[in-house]
Design an enzyme around this catalytic site. Structure first.
Site, mmCIF file in Angstrom:
data_model
loop_
_atom_site.group_PDB
_atom_site.id
_atom_site.type_symbol
_atom_site.label_atom_id
_atom_site.label_comp_id
_atom_site.label_asym_id
_atom_site.label_seq_id
_atom_site.Cartn_x
_atom_site.Cartn_y
_atom_site.Cartn_z
ATOM 1 N N ASP A 82 73.337 56.491 30.099
ATOM 2 C CA ASP A 82 72.315 57.121 30.912
ATOM 3 C C ASP A 82 72.295 56.467 32.301
ATOM 4 O OD1 ASP A 82 69.900 58.925 30.853
ATOM 5 O OD2 ASP A 82 68.925 57.036 31.407
ATOM 6 N N GLU B 138 76.285 59.172 33.331
ATOM 7 C CA GLU B 138 75.776 59.868 34.506
ATOM 8 C C GLU B 138 76.099 59.021 35.732
ATOM 9 O OE1 GLU B 138 71.846 62.271 33.359
ATOM 10 O OE2 GLU B 138 71.614 60.123 33.084
#
Ligand code: CA
Length: 710
Positions: free
Chosen positions: A403, A432
């Protein structure tokens, strides 16, 4: 003179920022370290600051205060903690945490500034009781103690005294926790493992581009009654093998197998904050991007969160079942921030060390959660690498999704990659890689603009996401499939895997396996909801066609395709974009939609099958793409056509022709003359021949994907 800021920059230097320097008089200054005063050996004055050098080293276990003319200023240790000198002195490679044996248990925790660390032993996970307190011993910042006897079934915390403040903290390395993650649990890990857990091999992929990722929330996939699952919303719910919707269609795991994906990516399954979801009463919904205990599983997904063994056993049971059913498992990890700024283990055990700060001493906040983890700090990097290895080994995982990876640093990410490589099995690593505004130099940020420094690490590709269906930042914005003009070049770059394909089509990546291609995920509107926002004037059938076309682009592009669970039957969250804490009715998958959108489901299944059967869409490297993929130029606007030729990537088909028509009307275009087998059109996606055309031009329907081969 007025002291603005006093920072300890190494063990014997303090940098003081002041106002009105001309009046400075060294004899008015005292350096107090605890109750001792430290003599100043040297000092130098620059524009707006004074650099003090003390004769003796500063004792970091005591507060350091400057008295100028009797006025106190507290010195900050933050810069010292970040210094190489500090890290060289205190870094340890020791294994940390709790190590249980039948006759004794050893505890190890790292905290150089602590003046006292006490192990507190409790008999339950949250009761009010006087704990048994055992003082720990220190060796250069590493605190440890071995306690005799069988401690299985006990719970523990650390009471840490730092600069006269006392905090009780859960071990950040806790593998098991009690109810709501408030105390670490001492268990025998052998009892957490289902029979044959490590003997059932995960299906092996050859290249990362062979993966088809499918993002699943434990709670959402079986939460609805329509799932027909017994343990709804639990680890065990997704492990139920033969479940059906009221229409008699496969649901949950049964459905995932039917769809044909290769990798299930589980949204947070680490223990997230009890403030987000109370494990005693999990009515309140939360996705769980709120880390509390990063090495223990979440309790609300287990059938008994009070029993620390249960949540581990049941998660392993799920992973075992997924492996048994031919599915790999990737977990979503959140190392970039923690849920609570001060009420977290890292901060309680070593305040200031694990987080980033700006020059004024304010927490860096790229995450939007008020605290960015300083992954570049050696002991923070060690935690991340240790944690990744622990999960992958103990839980037999097949990869990780990071993340907000763009908040972490490239060196730590590469250490993670190396550690995974050392296990010698194909372990996916992607995240990400957004550009984030965090207190880290640009060249160190693990984002897609630095992807050339992160070989073998994938990035979610927002160019394909927004190019295909419109920006996530504007509800009304359209994309290639929904009527926006001029998107062809962006989409073509994405079709190549976002590599440096040519002067005209230049992406950011060195290999296609760095591009995680997607159009929708748990964040933002679902693809179906996005189409309701961007294309309210279009009819139901056209929206379905756009929806199918969107993921046809994703699945026929080079790179790693990613699907948001339920997209294959037009999942809706009723237009709620950020549904992280919306109720179950919004987030849970409604399995009645599978029958309602059965044509869409079948089409997606067909797309997946094409990709799995045909390696031409799965080149592991840029060279192959450059050598075998060619775009057909001079086609109508909003049309993209390309060929993969010469048995590309050892495909069984010699020549493959793909045509995407994003216009609402039919178009005619010239194609290489050949006898073409048509396997896919607007209505049917697959590898079987539907009809044969011997031609150098073809007319394709509006809003359609077409696949030919010979
Ligand atoms: Ca929890």
């Amino acid at each position: 003179m007025f002291i603005l800021q006093a920072n300890i920059i190494n063990f014997n230097s303090i940098k003081i920022k002041v106002i009105s320097l001309p009046n400075f008089a060294i004899e008015k200054l005292t350096v107090l370290n605890g109750t001792n005063s430290l003599a100043v050996k040297n000092y130098s004055i620059t524009e707006d600051s004074i650099l003090l050098e003390t004769e003796r080293n500063i004792n970091i276990k005591n507060p350091c205060t400057l008295l100028y003319d009797g006025n106190p200023s507290i010195c900050s240790y933050l810069q010292l903690y970040k210094s190489q000198e500090f890290n060289n002195k205190y870094f340890t490679n020791e294994a940390l945490g709790c190590f249980y044996y039948k006759n004794y248990t050893t505890f190890k925790v790292w905290s150089p500034p602590a003046s006292l660390v006490t192990l507190l032993l409790y008999s339950t996970g949250d009761s009010l009781e006087a704990p048994r307190a055992i003082e720990m011993n220190e060796n250069n910042g590493l605190w440890n103690v071995s306690v005799q006897g069988d401690l299985k079934g006990f719970y523990y915390t650390y009471e840490v005294v730092i600069l006269n403040e006392k905090h009780e903290a859960v071990d950040p390395y806790a593998k098991a926790v009690g109810i709501n993650g408030l105390r670490a649990a001492i268990i025998n890990m052998d009892e957490t493992t289902p029979a044959d857990f490590y003997n059932i091999p995960a299906p092996k992929i050859k290249n990362y581009t062979d993966a088809i990722l499918y993002e699943v929330s434990i709670r959402d996939i079986t939460g609805s009654k329509t799932s027909g699952v017994k343990n709804r919303g639990k680890y065990l719910g997704l492990a139920e093998e033969n479940t059906f919707s009221p229409d008699g269609l496969p649901t949950g795991l049964n459905h995932i197998k039917e769809l044909g994906i290769t990798h299930v990516q589980l949204m947070p399954i680490f223990d997230f904050s009890y403030m987000s979801v109370d494990e005693k009463n999990s009515e309140k919904y939360n996705w769980g991007y709120d880390p509390q205990n990063l090495n223990a599983p979440e309790g609300s997904y287990s059938t008994n969160p009070y029993n620390p063994t249960c949540r581990i056993y049941e998660l392993k049971e799920l992973i075992k079942t997924l492996h048994k059913n031919g599915l790999c498992v990737v977990m979503d990890m959140v190392y970039n921030h923690v849920y609570h700024n001060t009420e977290n283990s890292f901060e309680k055990i070593f305040p200031g060390y694990y987080f980033r700060y700006d020059n004024s001493g304010k927490r860096s906040d790229g995450s939007g959660c008020g605290n960015d983890i300083a992954s570049e700090q050696p002991m923070a990097a060690k935690f991340i690498v240790d944690s990744v290895l622990y999960w992958v080994n103990e839980y037999n995982l097949d990869g990780l999704r990071f993340d907000l990876m763009g908040l972490l640093d490239v060196n730590t990410m590469n250490k993670v990659r190396e550690a995974l490589n050392s296990l010698r099995r194909p372990l996916m690593l992607y995240g990400e890689g957004w550009y984030m505004n965090t207190e880290l130099s640009e060249d160190l940020k693990a984002n897609m603009f630095n992807s050339y420094k992160l070989p073998s690490i994938g990035h979610f590709n927002d160019s394909i996401r927004d190019g295909v269906k419109g920006s996530v930042f504007s509800k009304e914005d359209k994309g290639f499939i929904s009527g926006k003009q001029g998107q062809e070049e962006t989409i073509k770059k994405c079709i190549t895997g976002f590599i440096n394909y040519s002067e005209k089509y230049k992406g950011l990546f060195i290999t296609p396996s760095q591009s995680v291609n997607y159009v929708s995920a748990h964040d933002n509107n679902t693809l179906w909801d996005k189409l309701q926002c961007s294309n309210p004037q279009d009819n139901f059938e056209d929206k379905k066609s756009m929806h199918k076309l969107a993921n046809a682009v994703v699945l026929m592009s080079q790179g790693i395709p990613f699907l948001h669970s339920g997209v294959e039957f037009c999942r809706t969250k009723n237009g709620i974009e950020n549904s992280y804490n919306s109720p179950d009715e919004i987030n849970n998958i409604n399995w009645l939609r599978k029958a309602e959108f059965y044509d869409v489901f079948n089409y997606y299944k067909g797309l997946i099958n094409i990709r799995k059967q045909h390696a031409a869409f799965r080149f592991p490297n840029a060279e192959g793409v450059k050598a075998h993929l060619s775009f057909i130029e001079n086609v109508p606007n909003n049309v993209i056509a390309f060929t993969l030729s010469g048995y590309a990537n050892n495909d069984s088909w010699d020549n493959i022709l793909v045509i995407f028509n994003a216009n609402r009307s039919n178009v005619k275009l010239n194609i290489p003359f050949a006898k073409w087998n048509v396997t896919t059109d607007k209505y049917i996606a697959g590898t079987e021949t539907l009809r044969i055309l011997e031609t150098d031009s073809v007319e394709v329907e509006g809003l359609s994907f077409n696949l030919f081969h010979n």
